[in-house]
Design a protein around this motif. Sequence first.
Motif, PDB file in Angstrom:
ATOM      1  N   ALA A 477      24.237  15.580 -35.311  1.00  0.00           N
ATOM      2  CA  ALA A 477      24.730  16.105 -36.686  1.00  0.00           C
ATOM      3  C   ALA A 477      25.475  17.363 -36.381  1.00  0.00           C
ATOM      4  O   ALA A 477      25.537  18.069 -37.223  1.00  0.00           O
ATOM      5  CB  ALA A 477      23.332  16.253 -36.728  1.00  0.00           C
ATOM      6  N   VAL A 478      25.294  18.020 -34.580  1.00  0.00           N
ATOM      7  CA  VAL A 478      25.186  19.304 -34.569  1.00  0.00           C
ATOM      8  C   VAL A 478      26.850  19.730 -34.121  1.00  0.00           C
ATOM      9  O   VAL A 478      27.566  18.460 -33.166  1.00  0.00           O
ATOM     10  CB  VAL A 478      24.413  20.001 -33.602  1.00  0.00           C
ATOM     11  CG1 VAL A 478      25.212  21.478 -33.832  1.00  0.00           C
ATOM     12  CG2 VAL A 478      23.452  19.875 -34.362  1.00  0.00           C
ATOM     13  N   ALA A 479      27.855  20.325 -34.507  1.00  0.00           N
ATOM     14  CA  ALA A 479      29.429  20.080 -34.640  1.00  0.00           C
ATOM     15  C   ALA A 479      29.159  21.000 -33.505  1.00  0.00           C
ATOM     16  O   ALA A 479      28.220  22.688 -34.003  1.00  0.00           O
ATOM     17  CB  ALA A 479      30.250  20.353 -35.791  1.00  0.00           C
ATOM     18  N   PRO A 480      30.394  20.954 -32.431  1.00  0.00           N
ATOM     19  CA  PRO A 480      30.203  22.345 -31.250  1.00  0.00           C
ATOM     20  C   PRO A 480      30.579  23.791 -32.738  1.00  0.00           C
ATOM     21  O   PRO A 480      31.527  23.841 -33.289  1.00  0.00           O
ATOM     22  CB  PRO A 480      31.582  22.184 -30.741  1.00  0.00           C
ATOM     23  CG  PRO A 480      31.578  20.361 -30.570  1.00  0.00           C
ATOM     24  CD  PRO A 480      30.812  20.544 -31.963  1.00  0.00           C
ATOM     25  N   GLY A 481      30.352  24.708 -31.617  1.00  0.00           N
ATOM     26  CA  GLY A 481      30.423  26.080 -32.264  1.00  0.00           C
ATOM     27  C   GLY A 481      30.195  26.319 -34.386  1.00  0.00           C
ATOM     28  O   GLY A 481      30.086  26.905 -34.750  1.00  0.00           O
ATOM     29  N   ALA A 482      28.574  25.075 -34.747  1.00  0.00           N
ATOM     30  CA  ALA A 482      28.211  25.489 -35.592  1.00  0.00           C
ATOM     31  C   ALA A 482      27.325  26.463 -35.625  1.00  0.00           C
ATOM     32  O   ALA A 482      26.746  26.294 -34.779  1.00  0.00           O
ATOM     33  CB  ALA A 482      27.559  23.866 -36.072  1.00  0.00           C
ATOM     34  N   ALA A 483      26.817  26.882 -36.981  1.00  0.00           N
ATOM     35  CA  ALA A 483      25.902  28.729 -37.010  1.00  0.00           C
ATOM     36  C   ALA A 483      24.733  27.115 -37.132  1.00  0.00           C
ATOM     37  O   ALA A 483      24.606  26.439 -37.962  1.00  0.00           O
ATOM     38  CB  ALA A 483      26.023  29.614 -38.155  1.00  0.00           C
ATOM     39  N   ALA A 494      18.845  33.132 -35.204  1.00  0.00           N
ATOM     40  CA  ALA A 494      20.210  32.943 -35.406  1.00  0.00           C
ATOM     41  C   ALA A 494      21.077  32.634 -34.261  1.00  0.00           C
ATOM     42  O   ALA A 494      21.335  33.501 -33.130  1.00  0.00           O
ATOM     43  CB  ALA A 494      20.645  33.368 -36.229  1.00  0.00           C
ATOM     44  N   VAL A 495      21.488  31.008 -33.905  1.00  0.00           N
ATOM     45  CA  VAL A 495      22.615  30.905 -32.732  1.00  0.00           C
ATOM     46  C   VAL A 495      23.571  30.132 -33.751  1.00  0.00           C
ATOM     47  O   VAL A 495      23.755  30.061 -34.956  1.00  0.00           O
ATOM     48  CB  VAL A 495      21.418  29.307 -31.994  1.00  0.00           C
ATOM     49  CG1 VAL A 495      20.087  30.491 -31.567  1.00  0.00           C
ATOM     50  CG2 VAL A 495      21.044  28.472 -32.556  1.00  0.00           C
ATOM     51  N   ARG A 496      24.797  29.619 -32.179  1.00  0.00           N
ATOM     52  CA  ARG A 496      25.620  28.881 -32.482  1.00  0.00           C
ATOM     53  C   ARG A 496      25.787  28.152 -31.456  1.00  0.00           C
ATOM     54  O   ARG A 496      25.411  28.128 -30.400  1.00  0.00           O
ATOM     55  CB  ARG A 496      26.845  29.606 -32.643  1.00  0.00           C
ATOM     56  CG  ARG A 496      27.803  28.635 -32.861  1.00  0.00           C
ATOM     57  CD  ARG A 496      29.711  29.940 -32.994  1.00  0.00           C
ATOM     58  NE  ARG A 496      29.027  30.915 -34.314  1.00  0.00           N
ATOM     59  CZ  ARG A 496      29.192  30.770 -35.105  1.00  0.00           C
ATOM     60  NH1 ARG A 496      29.732  29.628 -36.235  1.00  0.00           N
ATOM     61  NH2 ARG A 496      28.637  31.811 -36.060  1.00  0.00           N
ATOM     62  N   ALA A 497      26.276  26.501 -31.834  1.00  0.00           N
ATOM     63  CA  ALA A 497      25.932  25.205 -30.417  1.00  0.00           C
ATOM     64  C   ALA A 497      26.975  25.446 -29.688  1.00  0.00           C
ATOM     65  O   ALA A 497      27.644  26.203 -30.152  1.00  0.00           O
ATOM     66  CB  ALA A 497      25.834  24.376 -31.561  1.00  0.00           C
ATOM     67  N   GLY A 498      26.967  25.230 -28.231  1.00  0.00           N
ATOM     68  CA  GLY A 498      27.478  25.071 -27.733  1.00  0.00           C
ATOM     69  C   GLY A 498      28.967  24.506 -27.619  1.00  0.00           C
ATOM     70  O   GLY A 498      28.600  23.773 -28.189  1.00  0.00           O
ATOM     71  N   ASP A 499      30.130  24.483 -26.950  1.00  0.00           N
ATOM     72  CA  ASP A 499      31.374  23.622 -27.526  1.00  0.00           C
ATOM     73  C   ASP A 499      31.869  23.369 -25.826  1.00  0.00           C
ATOM     74  O   ASP A 499      33.018  22.955 -25.612  1.00  0.00           O
ATOM     75  CB  ASP A 499      32.490  24.320 -27.743  1.00  0.00           C
ATOM     76  CG  ASP A 499      32.597  26.050 -27.281  1.00  0.00           C
ATOM     77  OD1 ASP A 499      32.149  26.143 -25.997  1.00  0.00           O
ATOM     78  OD2 ASP A 499      33.064  26.464 -27.508  1.00  0.00           O
ATOM     79  N   GLY A 500      30.500  22.939 -24.615  1.00  0.00           N
ATOM     80  CA  GLY A 500      30.941  22.748 -23.594  1.00  0.00           C
ATOM     81  C   GLY A 500      31.794  24.227 -22.728  1.00  0.00           C
ATOM     82  O   GLY A 500      31.577  23.699 -21.461  1.00  0.00           O
ATOM     83  N   GLU A 501      31.618  25.438 -23.010  1.00  0.00           N
ATOM     84  CA  GLU A 501      33.007  25.959 -21.989  1.00  0.00           C
ATOM     85  C   GLU A 501      31.975  27.547 -21.947  1.00  0.00           C
ATOM     86  O   GLU A 501      32.301  28.254 -20.782  1.00  0.00           O
ATOM     87  CB  GLU A 501      33.925  26.697 -23.179  1.00  0.00           C
ATOM     88  CG  GLU A 501      34.984  25.927 -22.725  1.00  0.00           C
ATOM     89  CD  GLU A 501      36.345  26.190 -23.412  1.00  0.00           C
ATOM     90  OE1 GLU A 501      35.943  27.221 -24.153  1.00  0.00           O
ATOM     91  OE2 GLU A 501      37.160  25.351 -23.955  1.00  0.00           O
ATOM     92  N   GLY A 502      30.655  27.091 -22.026  1.00  0.00           N
ATOM     93  CA  GLY A 502      30.033  28.486 -22.318  1.00  0.00           C
ATOM     94  C   GLY A 502      28.786  28.965 -22.970  1.00  0.00           C
ATOM     95  O   GLY A 502      28.580  27.705 -23.811  1.00  0.00           O
ATOM     96  N   SER A 503      27.877  29.440 -22.755  1.00  0.00           N
ATOM     97  CA  SER A 503      26.756  30.098 -23.957  1.00  0.00           C
ATOM     98  C   SER A 503      26.996  30.261 -25.576  1.00  0.00           C
ATOM     99  O   SER A 503      28.357  31.384 -25.043  1.00  0.00           O
ATOM    100  CB  SER A 503      25.631  30.716 -23.265  1.00  0.00           C
ATOM    101  OG  SER A 503      24.848  29.945 -21.574  1.00  0.00           O
ATOM    102  N   PRO A 504      26.714  30.133 -26.696  1.00  0.00           N
ATOM    103  CA  PRO A 504      27.025  30.824 -27.407  1.00  0.00           C
ATOM    104  C   PRO A 504      26.420  31.866 -27.730  1.00  0.00           C
ATOM    105  O   PRO A 504      25.183  31.799 -27.315  1.00  0.00           O
ATOM    106  CB  PRO A 504      26.902  29.571 -28.394  1.00  0.00           C
ATOM    107  CG  PRO A 504      25.818  28.355 -27.799  1.00  0.00           C
ATOM    108  CD  PRO A 504      25.667  28.654 -26.360  1.00  0.00           C
ATOM    109  N   PRO A 505      27.307  32.954 -28.334  1.00  0.00           N
ATOM    110  CA  PRO A 505      26.080  34.406 -28.346  1.00  0.00           C
ATOM    111  C   PRO A 505      25.211  33.898 -29.605  1.00  0.00           C
ATOM    112  O   PRO A 505      25.290  32.893 -30.440  1.00  0.00           O
ATOM    113  CB  PRO A 505      26.898  34.785 -29.722  1.00  0.00           C
ATOM    114  CG  PRO A 505      28.682  33.973 -30.197  1.00  0.00           C
ATOM    115  CD  PRO A 505      28.549  32.620 -29.035  1.00  0.00           C
ATOM    116  N   ARG A 506      24.493  34.785 -29.687  1.00  0.00           N
ATOM    117  CA  ARG A 506      22.864  34.114 -30.766  1.00  0.00           C
ATOM    118  C   ARG A 506      22.333  35.883 -30.549  1.00  0.00           C
ATOM    119  O   ARG A 506      22.883  37.088 -30.283  1.00  0.00           O
ATOM    120  CB  ARG A 506      21.893  34.017 -29.553  1.00  0.00           C
ATOM    121  CG  ARG A 506      20.415  33.947 -29.984  1.00  0.00           C
ATOM    122  CD  ARG A 506      19.926  32.982 -29.036  1.00  0.00           C
ATOM    123  NE  ARG A 506      19.033  33.390 -28.074  1.00  0.00           N
ATOM    124  CZ  ARG A 506      17.877  33.558 -26.352  1.00  0.00           C
ATOM    125  NH1 ARG A 506      17.344  31.535 -26.810  1.00  0.00           N
ATOM    126  NH2 ARG A 506      18.264  34.253 -25.828  1.00  0.00           N
ATOM    127  N   GLY A 507      22.088  35.829 -32.331  1.00  0.00           N
ATOM    128  CA  GLY A 507      21.511  36.876 -32.398  1.00  0.00           C
ATOM    129  C   GLY A 507      19.720  36.579 -33.428  1.00  0.00           C
ATOM    130  O   GLY A 507      19.853  35.361 -33.254  1.00  0.00           O
TER     131      GLY A 507
END
Length: 534
Positions: A477-483, A494-507
């Motif tokens: 149910a989680v799309a790549p890059g979703a908050a 708060a995190v962002r789902a990974g898109d397969g290219e690296g770790s997402p930014p996280r605050g």
Amino acid sequence: MADHPDTRVNAPEWSVSELSAALRRTVEDAYGHVRVRGEISGYRGPHSSGHAYFSLKDQSARLDAVIWKGTFARLRLRPEEGLEVVATGRLTTYPGKSGYQIVIEALEFAGAGAIMAMLEERKLRLQAEGLFDPARKKKLPYLPRVIGVVTSPTGAVIRDILHRLADRFPRDVVVWPVRVQGETSAAEVAAAIRGFNALAEGGPVPRPDVIVVARGGGSLEDLLGFSEEVVVRAAAESAIPLVSAVGHETDVTLIDFAADLRAPTPTAAAELVVPVRSDLIAQVEGLGARLSAAPVRLQERRRAELRALSRLLPTAETLLQAPRQRLDGAADRLPRALAANALAHRLRLAAAVRKLSPEVVRGRMARAGDRIAALGGRLAQGLSVGTARRRDRFAAHAGRFDMAGRAQRAAYGTSRRMLADLSRRAGRAMEDMLRAERRRLASLAQLLDALSYHGVLARGFALVRDAEGQAVRAAAAVAPGAALEIEFADGRVAVRAGDGEGSPPRGEVPARRTRKRAAKAGGAGAAEPTLFDR
């Protein structure tokens, strides 16, 4: 003397079939082709096989008759019960019942009397069904746009109709070609009437406003097609007004009774369906002239009436004569009236002066003083008597008030004791109720702690929510890059789902308290949040 058994008879022996065949050959050889006149009896229509079986009879005998299917389809005259006919055919036998019969090849009426009898019987039968009822007949349009004509396209009838229409008022004519004589004429005429009624408004073939069924003169047999039942029923069912113009004026067919209007001749039918154009033009011109002259005549008549009425109106001098005369009379009476009015007021003033003299005033004052003194004495006496009465009444009321006070004080004591008892009982009941509520509240708190998801978070698990704050229960149910927002036991991130290219930014978001356990002043405690509270 008895016959001897051995006696022989010379007559030959026949079987039933041989005898029947011999009789058949004899009858057919002797009566190979005959014409028989008689009345049709026992006719019930064609058999399911297509053959027709009935009898021909006269005053003293009866003859069986049969019409084979192929012959029946070619007959010009169809058999009807009670119809007197002349039958042409061959005589034969029917071995199945040892009888003889005629195999009919042609039928014709047995004279004009038979035809008239048949038509009269058919007319009475159709009339009983209401097909000739005058209430069913429709009024012809005054000026039809399209005229439908059912007739033969090669005869003189259609030319006469077109010529008469061209002379009187040219209209569009739609011709439905039919045979007006012969075996198929009745079916074609009925089909033409129903075909005109089936045309749609605004279609490629214009729907006629009136139908004319026309045919020239002829013998009674020639006009029989227009007296067939199928034609009469089609004419009666027509929703378009129908004019019958069959034969000459003396010729009568059954369609004349079912039609909305009967014309004596086809030419007369053309005259009945359209007016004369020149007469209409002359009539319209006459009405137009009358319409133009009418306003002028009306204006002149109104002008004459206005002049007559103006002569009857009075002049201004005449209208003012009477008011002027009344004004002059009032002016003459005004000085005398003023003097009389002043004298009347003077007399009234003198009478008032005489009533206001010092002697009169002093006398009235003396009389008023005597009345005041008398009233003062009566007032003192009345006050003393009234005061005594009031004192006695107050004493009586005081005694009753004292008795009532003692009774009231006794009742107050009883009520006070009852109130004290009830207060003690209410206090005990309140304490019992508070203890029960505290126990129930403690049980609910324990149950809330057991069911709360914060206990699960305290054991190292985390709760994932999407951008709208809804719990995420599956990775699909989680799309790549979703908050996303992840809640731990001590706060949320708060995190962002990974898109397969690296770790997402996280605050990191400041931890928020999700459970409120501290009781507010004067309150019983706040409710625990649910799993989906933010």
